[in-house]
Motif scaffolding. Sequence first.
Motif, PDB file in Angstrom:
ATOM      1  N   PRO A  72      36.571  43.991  30.417  1.00 15.43           N
ATOM      2  CA  PRO A  72      38.034  43.986  30.601  1.00 15.43           C
ATOM      3  C   PRO A  72      38.522  45.110  31.506  1.00 15.43           C
ATOM      4  CG  PRO A  72      37.481  43.617  28.305  1.00 15.43           C
ATOM      5  CD  PRO A  72      36.203  44.013  28.985  1.00 15.43           C
ATOM      6  N   GLY A  73      38.032  46.330  31.261  1.00 12.21           N
ATOM      7  CA  GLY A  73      38.473  47.456  32.067  1.00 12.21           C
ATOM      8  C   GLY A  73      38.078  47.337  33.523  1.00 12.21           C
ATOM      9  N   TRP A  74      36.849  46.863  33.786  1.00  9.69           N
ATOM     10  CA  TRP A  74      36.400  46.758  35.175  1.00  9.69           C
ATOM     11  C   TRP A  74      37.010  45.552  35.885  1.00  9.69           C
ATOM     12  CZ3 TRP A  74      35.194  50.955  37.197  1.00  9.69           C
ATOM     13  CH2 TRP A  74      34.425  51.914  36.548  1.00  9.69           C
ATOM     14  N   ILE A  75      37.296  44.482  35.146  1.00 11.44           N
ATOM     15  CA  ILE A  75      38.031  43.367  35.751  1.00 11.44           C
ATOM     16  C   ILE A  75      39.416  43.846  36.183  1.00 11.44           C
ATOM     17  CG2 ILE A  75      39.145  41.150  35.268  1.00 11.44           C
ATOM     18  CD1 ILE A  75      36.190  40.820  35.698  1.00 11.44           C
ATOM     19  N   ALA A  76      40.082  44.612  35.312  1.00 11.77           N
ATOM     20  CA  ALA A  76      41.398  45.162  35.657  1.00 11.77           C
ATOM     21  C   ALA A  76      41.291  46.096  36.861  1.00 11.77           C
ATOM     22  CB  ALA A  76      41.984  45.896  34.454  1.00 11.77           C
ATOM     23  N   HIS A  77      40.219  46.878  36.914  1.00 16.33           N
ATOM     24  CA  HIS A  77      39.997  47.768  38.051  1.00 16.33           C
ATOM     25  C   HIS A  77      39.893  46.977  39.353  1.00 16.33           C
ATOM     26  CE1 HIS A  77      38.211  51.057  40.422  1.00 16.33           C
ATOM     27  NE2 HIS A  77      37.326  50.165  40.830  1.00 16.33           N
ATOM     28  N   GLU A  78      39.116  45.898  39.345  1.00 16.98           N
ATOM     29  CA  GLU A  78      38.942  45.093  40.548  1.00 16.98           C
ATOM     30  C   GLU A  78      40.245  44.419  40.968  1.00 16.98           C
ATOM     31  OE1 GLU A  78      36.202  44.799  42.596  1.00 16.98           O
ATOM     32  OE2 GLU A  78      35.647  46.534  41.374  1.00 16.98           O
ATOM     33  N   VAL A  79      41.048  44.002  39.997  1.00 17.02           N
ATOM     34  CA  VAL A  79      42.344  43.404  40.322  1.00 17.02           C
ATOM     35  C   VAL A  79      43.225  44.425  41.041  1.00 17.02           C
ATOM     36  CG1 VAL A  79      44.503  42.560  39.293  1.00 17.02           C
ATOM     37  CG2 VAL A  79      42.298  41.651  38.511  1.00 17.02           C
ATOM     38  N   LEU A 227      29.320  46.548  37.970  1.00 17.87           N
ATOM     39  CA  LEU A 227      28.689  45.710  38.986  1.00 17.87           C
ATOM     40  C   LEU A 227      28.939  44.232  38.709  1.00 17.87           C
ATOM     41  CD1 LEU A 227      25.317  47.629  39.368  1.00 17.87           C
ATOM     42  CD2 LEU A 227      27.268  47.650  40.941  1.00 17.87           C
ATOM     43  N   TRP A 228      28.933  43.854  37.449  1.00 16.00           N
ATOM     44  CA  TRP A 228      29.202  42.472  37.065  1.00 16.00           C
ATOM     45  C   TRP A 228      30.619  42.074  37.475  1.00 16.00           C
ATOM     46  CZ3 TRP A 228      28.189  40.567  31.355  1.00 16.00           C
ATOM     47  CH2 TRP A 228      28.389  39.186  31.279  1.00 16.00           C
ATOM     48  N   ALA A 229      31.595  42.925  37.186  1.00 16.87           N
ATOM     49  CA  ALA A 229      32.984  42.624  37.562  1.00 16.87           C
ATOM     50  C   ALA A 229      33.115  42.467  39.071  1.00 16.87           C
ATOM     51  CB  ALA A 229      33.910  43.718  37.043  1.00 16.87           C
ATOM     52  N   GLU A 230      32.464  43.330  39.828  1.00 16.13           N
ATOM     53  CA  GLU A 230      32.502  43.212  41.280  1.00 16.13           C
ATOM     54  C   GLU A 230      31.895  41.876  41.723  1.00 16.13           C
ATOM     55  OE1 GLU A 230      30.385  46.563  42.739  1.00 16.13           O
ATOM     56  OE2 GLU A 230      31.961  48.011  42.230  1.00 16.13           O
ATOM     57  N   PHE A 231      30.771  41.519  41.120  1.00 11.08           N
ATOM     58  CA  PHE A 231      30.078  40.284  41.484  1.00 11.08           C
ATOM     59  C   PHE A 231      30.925  39.055  41.158  1.00 11.08           C
ATOM     60  CE2 PHE A 231      27.047  36.845  40.313  1.00 11.08           C
ATOM     61  CZ  PHE A 231      26.499  36.634  41.566  1.00 11.08           C
ATOM     62  N   VAL A 232      31.635  39.099  40.031  1.00 15.57           N
ATOM     63  CA  VAL A 232      32.501  37.985  39.645  1.00 15.57           C
ATOM     64  C   VAL A 232      33.481  37.660  40.763  1.00 15.57           C
ATOM     65  CG1 VAL A 232      34.456  37.394  38.155  1.00 15.57           C
ATOM     66  CG2 VAL A 232      32.313  38.170  37.136  1.00 15.57           C
ATOM     67  N   PHE A 233      34.162  38.673  41.281  1.00 17.58           N
ATOM     68  CA  PHE A 233      35.168  38.419  42.308  1.00 17.58           C
ATOM     69  C   PHE A 233      34.550  38.163  43.680  1.00 17.58           C
ATOM     70  CE2 PHE A 233      37.813  40.697  39.140  1.00 17.58           C
ATOM     71  CZ  PHE A 233      38.747  39.685  38.926  1.00 17.58           C
ATOM     72  N   ASP A 234      33.411  38.798  43.947  1.00 11.95           N
ATOM     73  CA  ASP A 234      32.717  38.496  45.203  1.00 11.95           C
ATOM     74  C   ASP A 234      32.273  37.038  45.242  1.00 11.95           C
ATOM     75  OD1 ASP A 234      33.008  41.102  46.059  1.00 11.95           O
ATOM     76  OD2 ASP A 234      30.968  41.715  45.545  1.00 11.95           O
ATOM     77  N   SER A 235      32.040  36.455  44.067  1.00 12.41           N
ATOM     78  CA  SER A 235      31.542  35.083  43.976  1.00 12.41           C
ATOM     79  C   SER A 235      32.663  34.046  43.944  1.00 12.41           C
ATOM     80  CB  SER A 235      30.680  34.929  42.718  1.00 12.41           C
ATOM     81  OG  SER A 235      29.593  35.829  42.738  1.00 12.41           O
ATOM     82  N   ALA A 236      33.902  34.500  43.973  1.00 13.71           N
ATOM     83  CA  ALA A 236      35.048  33.583  43.957  1.00 13.71           C
ATOM     84  C   ALA A 236      35.971  33.914  45.110  1.00 13.71           C
ATOM     85  CB  ALA A 236      35.780  33.690  42.627  1.00 13.71           C
ATOM     86  N   PRO A 237      35.501  33.742  46.356  1.00 10.87           N
ATOM     87  CA  PRO A 237      36.267  34.191  47.521  1.00 10.87           C
ATOM     88  C   PRO A 237      37.598  33.470  47.699  1.00 10.87           C
ATOM     89  CG  PRO A 237      34.406  32.846  48.210  1.00 10.87           C
ATOM     90  CD  PRO A 237      34.216  33.122  46.749  1.00 10.87           C
ATOM     91  N   GLY A 238      37.734  32.276  47.136  1.00 14.90           N
ATOM     92  CA  GLY A 238      38.989  31.545  47.271  1.00 14.90           C
ATOM     93  C   GLY A 238      40.039  31.946  46.255  1.00 14.90           C
ATOM     94  N   LEU A 239      39.658  32.789  45.308  1.00  9.54           N
ATOM     95  CA  LEU A 239      40.592  33.213  44.264  1.00  9.54           C
ATOM     96  C   LEU A 239      41.642  34.143  44.853  1.00  9.54           C
ATOM     97  CD1 LEU A 239      41.027  33.056  41.143  1.00  9.54           C
ATOM     98  CD2 LEU A 239      39.731  35.201  41.008  1.00  9.54           C
TER      99      LEU A 239
END
Length: 243
Positions: A72-79, A227-239
Motif C-alpha cells: 500500500p505505501g509503495w503503491i501510494a509512493h508510485e502514484v 520494486l514490486w510496486a514499480e513493476f506493477v505500474f511499469d507493466s501497465a503503461p496504458g494506465l
Amino acid sequence: MNPFPYTRLAAVPLAPLLVTQARALRRDTPRLPDAALPWTGSRPGPDPLRILVLGDSTAAGVGALTQDEALPGWIAHEVAVRWGRGASWRAIGENGATAKDVRERFVAEAAAVPFDLALLTIGANDALGLRSRSAFTRDVRSIVRTLRAAAPHADVLVSLMPRFDRFDLLPEPLRATLARHAASLDTGARLAVQGLDRVVAIPTPPPYVDGFFASDGFHPSALGYRLWAEFVFDSAPGLDLGH
C-alpha cells in the motif's frame, strides 16, 4: 493452449517426496508476522487517489514492518511520483489466504470500501496447495467481477504468481513442481480476466534482485515491495491515474 494441462496429475508420483519436502520447509522456514496495524494510511498530495490492496500475505504486508513499507505505501509512493497525486489506502487480506478465502471472506468487505484503484495479489497459496486450475480461475474471475461491480470507475490490477523456480529456499523436485503448477494457474487466471473493462493482469515478475526477499526467503522485504510496486505500474503503461 495450456502448456501445463496436467500439472496436478504429474505431481502424483512424487507425492511422498513432495509432502516430506513441504513439511520440512514449513518446519524450518521462519514465520514472519503481518505488517503492524493500522492497515490504513495516507500520503499527502492533491486529488488523493483511494487505493485498495486485497489478497494474501503480501496484502497483509508480511516481510515489512508496516504497511507504509509494503505494497500500500509503495503503491501510494508510485502514484505520487508518476501522477503527482496524494493517496489514501487500505489493505484487506490474510496470511495464507487462497483465492477461495478471499472470495468467501474478504471481497465483500473490500467491495464496501470506496476505491479508485485496486490491486489484487493472489495465487501463491493456491499453487502451494495444488488447487485445480478451474477452481482458481473461477475464484479470481469472481473476485474481479465483484470489485468491478462495486466500483465501475476504478482500475483493477491483478498480480498473480511469483516465480517459484527462482526461490532458492525451495528444494527440488518441489521447486519445479510448484513452478509448473503455478504457471498453469497463472495462465488460466489471465484468460479469465482478459477483456474485462479496466482490468490489467500484471506479468510474471522479472528476476529477483539481492535484497528482494525478507529473512524467510519467501516474502518480499521492504525493498522487494518497492520494486514490486514499480513493476506493477511499469507493466501497465496504458494506465492513466492523472485525472
